[in-house]
Design a protein around this motif. Structure first.
Motif, PDB file in Angstrom:
ATOM      1  N   LYS A  54      15.984  68.723  71.252  1.00 51.93           N
ATOM      2  CA  LYS A  54      16.380  70.089  70.939  1.00 51.93           C
ATOM      3  C   LYS A  54      17.460  70.540  71.918  1.00 51.93           C
ATOM      4  N   LEU A  55      18.290  71.469  71.476  1.00 48.50           N
ATOM      5  CA  LEU A  55      19.368  71.969  72.325  1.00 48.50           C
ATOM      6  C   LEU A  55      18.817  72.443  73.668  1.00 48.50           C
ATOM      7  N   GLY A  56      19.335  71.861  74.737  1.00 50.93           N
ATOM      8  CA  GLY A  56      18.920  72.239  76.089  1.00 50.93           C
ATOM      9  C   GLY A  56      17.834  71.364  76.676  1.00 50.93           C
ATOM     10  N   ASP A  57      17.118  70.624  75.824  1.00 48.63           N
ATOM     11  CA  ASP A  57      16.049  69.761  76.332  1.00 48.63           C
ATOM     12  C   ASP A  57      16.621  68.504  76.985  1.00 48.63           C
ATOM     13  N   ASN A  58      15.813  67.903  77.860  1.00 45.08           N
ATOM     14  CA  ASN A  58      16.169  66.641  78.517  1.00 45.08           C
ATOM     15  C   ASN A  58      17.546  66.695  79.174  1.00 45.08           C
ATOM     16  N   TYR A  59      17.851  67.857  79.762  1.00 43.89           N
ATOM     17  CA  TYR A  59      19.067  68.044  80.559  1.00 43.89           C
ATOM     18  C   TYR A  59      20.359  67.850  79.767  1.00 43.89           C
ATOM     19  N   GLY A  60      20.275  67.791  78.451  1.00 44.14           N
ATOM     20  CA  GLY A  60      21.484  67.666  77.646  1.00 44.14           C
ATOM     21  C   GLY A  60      21.733  66.286  77.075  1.00 44.14           C
ATOM     22  N   PHE A  61      20.841  65.322  77.323  1.00 43.76           N
ATOM     23  CA  PHE A  61      20.961  64.041  76.631  1.00 43.76           C
ATOM     24  C   PHE A  61      20.659  64.252  75.152  1.00 43.76           C
ATOM     25  N   ILE A  62      21.282  63.452  74.308  1.00 41.52           N
ATOM     26  CA  ILE A  62      21.197  63.682  72.864  1.00 41.52           C
ATOM     27  C   ILE A  62      19.941  63.069  72.262  1.00 41.52           C
ATOM     28  N   LEU A  63      19.705  61.790  72.528  1.00 42.47           N
ATOM     29  CA  LEU A  63      18.586  61.076  71.924  1.00 42.47           C
ATOM     30  C   LEU A  63      17.433  60.896  72.902  1.00 42.47           C
ATOM     31  N   ALA A  64      16.235  60.892  72.367  1.00 39.66           N
ATOM     32  CA  ALA A  64      15.033  60.564  73.133  1.00 39.66           C
ATOM     33  C   ALA A  64      14.536  59.183  72.702  1.00 39.66           C
ATOM     34  N   HIS A  65      13.511  58.703  73.383  1.00 39.83           N
ATOM     35  CA  HIS A  65      12.755  57.512  72.967  1.00 39.83           C
ATOM     36  C   HIS A  65      13.525  56.189  73.027  1.00 39.83           C
ATOM     37  N   SER A  66      14.224  55.977  74.127  1.00 37.81           N
ATOM     38  CA  SER A  66      14.800  54.661  74.390  1.00 37.81           C
ATOM     39  C   SER A  66      13.947  53.945  75.437  1.00 37.81           C
ATOM     40  N   THR A  67      14.071  52.630  75.461  1.00 39.95           N
ATOM     41  CA  THR A  67      13.344  51.824  76.445  1.00 39.95           C
ATOM     42  C   THR A  67      14.341  50.976  77.219  1.00 39.95           C
ATOM     43  N   GLY A  68      14.390  51.194  78.530  1.00 38.09           N
ATOM     44  CA  GLY A  68      15.335  50.475  79.363  1.00 38.09           C
ATOM     45  C   GLY A  68      14.799  49.131  79.830  1.00 38.09           C
ATOM     46  N   HIS A  69      13.814  49.144  80.713  1.00 45.55           N
ATOM     47  CA  HIS A  69      13.287  47.907  81.321  1.00 45.55           C
ATOM     48  C   HIS A  69      11.774  48.031  81.386  1.00 45.55           C
ATOM     49  N   ARG A  70      11.127  47.769  80.264  1.00 46.09           N
ATOM     50  CA  ARG A  70       9.684  47.969  80.193  1.00 46.09           C
ATOM     51  C   ARG A  70       8.890  47.066  81.143  1.00 46.09           C
ATOM     52  N   PRO A  71       9.227  45.774  81.285  1.00 51.51           N
ATOM     53  CA  PRO A  71       8.451  44.942  82.213  1.00 51.51           C
ATOM     54  C   PRO A  71       8.438  45.486  83.644  1.00 51.51           C
ATOM     55  N   ALA A  72       9.516  46.165  84.036  1.00 52.52           N
ATOM     56  CA  ALA A  72       9.579  46.753  85.371  1.00 52.52           C
ATOM     57  C   ALA A  72       9.047  48.180  85.392  1.00 52.52           C
ATOM     58  N   LYS A  73       8.522  48.620  84.226  1.00 59.85           N
ATOM     59  CA  LYS A  73       8.035  49.995  84.075  1.00 59.85           C
ATOM     60  C   LYS A  73       9.131  51.017  84.424  1.00 59.85           C
ATOM     61  N   SER A  74      10.343  50.673  84.047  1.00 59.15           N
ATOM     62  CA  SER A  74      11.506  51.512  84.346  1.00 59.15           C
ATOM     63  C   SER A  74      12.133  52.021  83.057  1.00 59.15           C
ATOM     64  N   GLU A  75      12.365  53.314  82.989  1.00 60.21           N
ATOM     65  CA  GLU A  75      13.047  53.953  81.865  1.00 60.21           C
ATOM     66  C   GLU A  75      12.373  53.625  80.536  1.00 60.21           C
ATOM     67  N   VAL A  76      11.086  53.917  80.462  1.00 62.10           N
ATOM     68  CA  VAL A  76      10.307  53.685  79.246  1.00 62.10           C
ATOM     69  C   VAL A  76      10.122  55.000  78.501  1.00 62.10           C
ATOM     70  N   ASP A  77      10.565  55.034  77.250  1.00 69.74           N
ATOM     71  CA  ASP A  77      10.469  56.209  76.388  1.00 69.74           C
ATOM     72  C   ASP A  77      11.219  57.396  76.996  1.00 69.74           C
ATOM     73  N   VAL A  78      12.507  57.194  77.227  1.00 69.99           N
ATOM     74  CA  VAL A  78      13.340  58.196  77.887  1.00 69.99           C
ATOM     75  C   VAL A  78      14.659  58.363  77.139  1.00 69.99           C
ATOM     76  N   PRO A  79      15.400  59.436  77.418  1.00 72.49           N
ATOM     77  CA  PRO A  79      16.798  59.503  76.978  1.00 72.49           C
ATOM     78  C   PRO A  79      17.635  58.635  77.903  1.00 72.49           C
ATOM     79  N   ILE A  80      18.731  58.072  77.384  1.00 69.87           N
ATOM     80  CA  ILE A  80      19.556  57.219  78.234  1.00 69.87           C
ATOM     81  C   ILE A  80      20.987  57.224  77.719  1.00 69.87           C
ATOM     82  N   ASN A  81      21.949  57.094  78.633  1.00 71.20           N
ATOM     83  CA  ASN A  81      23.342  57.364  78.268  1.00 71.20           C
ATOM     84  C   ASN A  81      23.919  56.411  77.235  1.00 71.20           C
ATOM     85  N   TYR A  82      23.558  55.141  77.266  1.00 70.36           N
ATOM     86  CA  TYR A  82      24.160  54.234  76.293  1.00 70.36           C
ATOM     87  C   TYR A  82      23.621  54.461  74.882  1.00 70.36           C
ATOM     88  N   ALA A  83      22.397  54.967  74.768  1.00 66.44           N
ATOM     89  CA  ALA A  83      21.890  55.344  73.444  1.00 66.44           C
ATOM     90  C   ALA A  83      22.759  56.442  72.846  1.00 66.44           C
TER      91      ALA A  83
END
Length: 390
Positions: A344-373
């Motif tokens: 939603k507008l204003g949520d997650n500091y202005g990132f557009i998409l939610a629910h990306s997974t960066g590095h799950r085995p390292a428990k890093s950036e799991v279910d988050v917004p992320i710039n390349y998405a």
């Protein structure tokens, strides 16, 4: 009856185009929020140049040497290309300039993401000659990581206890920088290096079903494969979702530059693996790894979906299977544009998409917004609307 069917088709195409325009408008409004947070964060830490993610409620910025540093300014360039609004031009120039020094970085394979994304877009859109030598120098820096015996560009210098000469499937994305360097200079050595890497990767990275290993470790004395591994996937033999998306995009761009049918066939094979998956949910957004035994109770990866959609739109123009690819890309893009994945507008500091997974085995950036998405989502929206990007 045929007239009625044709009319319905025209109306559907129009509706999809309107939805893409609305999604772009919403994305730019959300990015206005992100820009404000970036500017505030940089007052406290000026060396942090780009927003990367929000994790555990914390807004995270990165320095220029981070592999994701180029996605934010690249996204701003796309907004400028789309609107011709000087506001986006000013911002794109500002955040692109912050990464300039990485053109000399020989410790990473990610210079395509870091340099060609922002500087390549900037040069293509504005024809600013100042960007040209930066692109060329970055290609020279990337070329230093190529080993003739193995026939590939080394990805990582770390974790030498796990591998000796690791090459990851992500590396296919950085070949665009080399292809472009040949176009800019007339020096075919960059082109030849890119083709050699693509051919070696095609030989060693893929299984018979066109799924890809994440990491191939080479012996640089013999050129032989030492091991086939994963770093960010569920297991060595599993199909990490973002890796499959990188592969699809990478071989599609190889066909764009070379028109060699072996790359088109490879891209089509990878597309078949992705689209024929029995575990991907009906909305087309994959789980983070196709072989995670926790499916359907596993995290999704909106970034893999966005990369895939963008690649499929380009592949549509090259393949006899174009209608299928376009329909799949449309479905993915429509799903990403819903409240299930768009903040939603204003949520997650202005990132557009939610629910990306960066590095799950390292428990890093799991279910988050992320710039390349966000970047590949914007690219897919532009391609959906027929905007020429390359």
């Amino acid at each position: 009856m045929r007239l009625k069917i044709n009319l319905i088709g025209v109306l559907l195409i129009f509706a999809l185009a309107v939805n893409a325009q609305k999604a772009m408008t919403a994305a730019m409004k959300q990015t206005d929020v992100l820009v404000r947070h970036v500017d505030s964060a940089r007052i406290l830490k000026p060396t942090f140049v780009s927003p990367r993610t929000v994790e555990n409620g914390q807004f995270k910025m990165v320095v220029s040497r981070d592999w994701t540093s180029g996605f934010f300014p690249s996204q701003l360039w796309y907004f400028y290309a789309y609107t011709k609004d000087e506001k986006w031009l000013t911002l794109a120039k500002k955040y692109t300039d912050d990464i300039k020094k990485e053109q000399f970085n020989t410790t990473t394979h990610d210079l395509g993401f870091m340099i060609y994304g922002p500087f390549g877009n900037g040069y293509r859109i504005t024809k600013d000659e100042a960007y040209k030598p930066i692109i060329i120098q970055a290609a020279k820096s990337l070329a230093t990581r190529f080993n003739v015996k193995a026939g590939v560009i080394k990805s990582w210098d770390h974790n030498t206890d796990k591998w000796k000469y690791p090459v990851i499937i992500d590396n296919m994305m950085n070949l665009e920088l080399l292809f472009e360097a040949t176009k800019l200079t007339g020096d075919s050595s960059f082109y030849k290096l890119a083709v050699t890497h693509a051919n070696t990767t095609m030989k060693n990275h893929f299984r018979p079903d066109f799924s890809s290993w994440h990491v191939i470790d080479y012996d640089i004395e013999t050129g032989n494969v030492r091991n086939k591994l994963t770093a960010q996937g569920y297991a060595n033999e599993s199909a990490w979702a973002r890796g499959q998306a990188w592969a699809l995009y990478g071989y599609t761009l190889c066909y764009r530059y070379t028109k060699d049918p072996i790359y088109l066939a490879q891209a089509e094979g990878i597309a078949g693996f992705i689209l024929n998956s029995k575990v991907t949910p009906d909305d087309g957004i994959p789980f983070w790894d196709y072989n995670d035994p926790e499916i359907p109770n596993a995290s999704r990866d909106a970034s893999a979906a966005a990369i895939t959609a963008s690649a499929l739109y380009e592949l549509t123009g090259y393949s006899r299977n174009g209608k299928r690819y376009k329909a799949a890309a449309d479905k993915i893009l429509a799903s990403l544009g819903t409240a299930n994945y768009t903040n939603k507008l204003g949520d997650n500091y202005g990132f557009i998409l939610a629910h990306s997974t960066g590095h799950r085995p390292a428990k890093s950036e799991v279910d988050v917004p992320i710039n390349y998405a966000d970047y590949y989502y914007i690219e897919a929206l532009l391609r959906k609307q027929g905007v020429k990007l390359r």
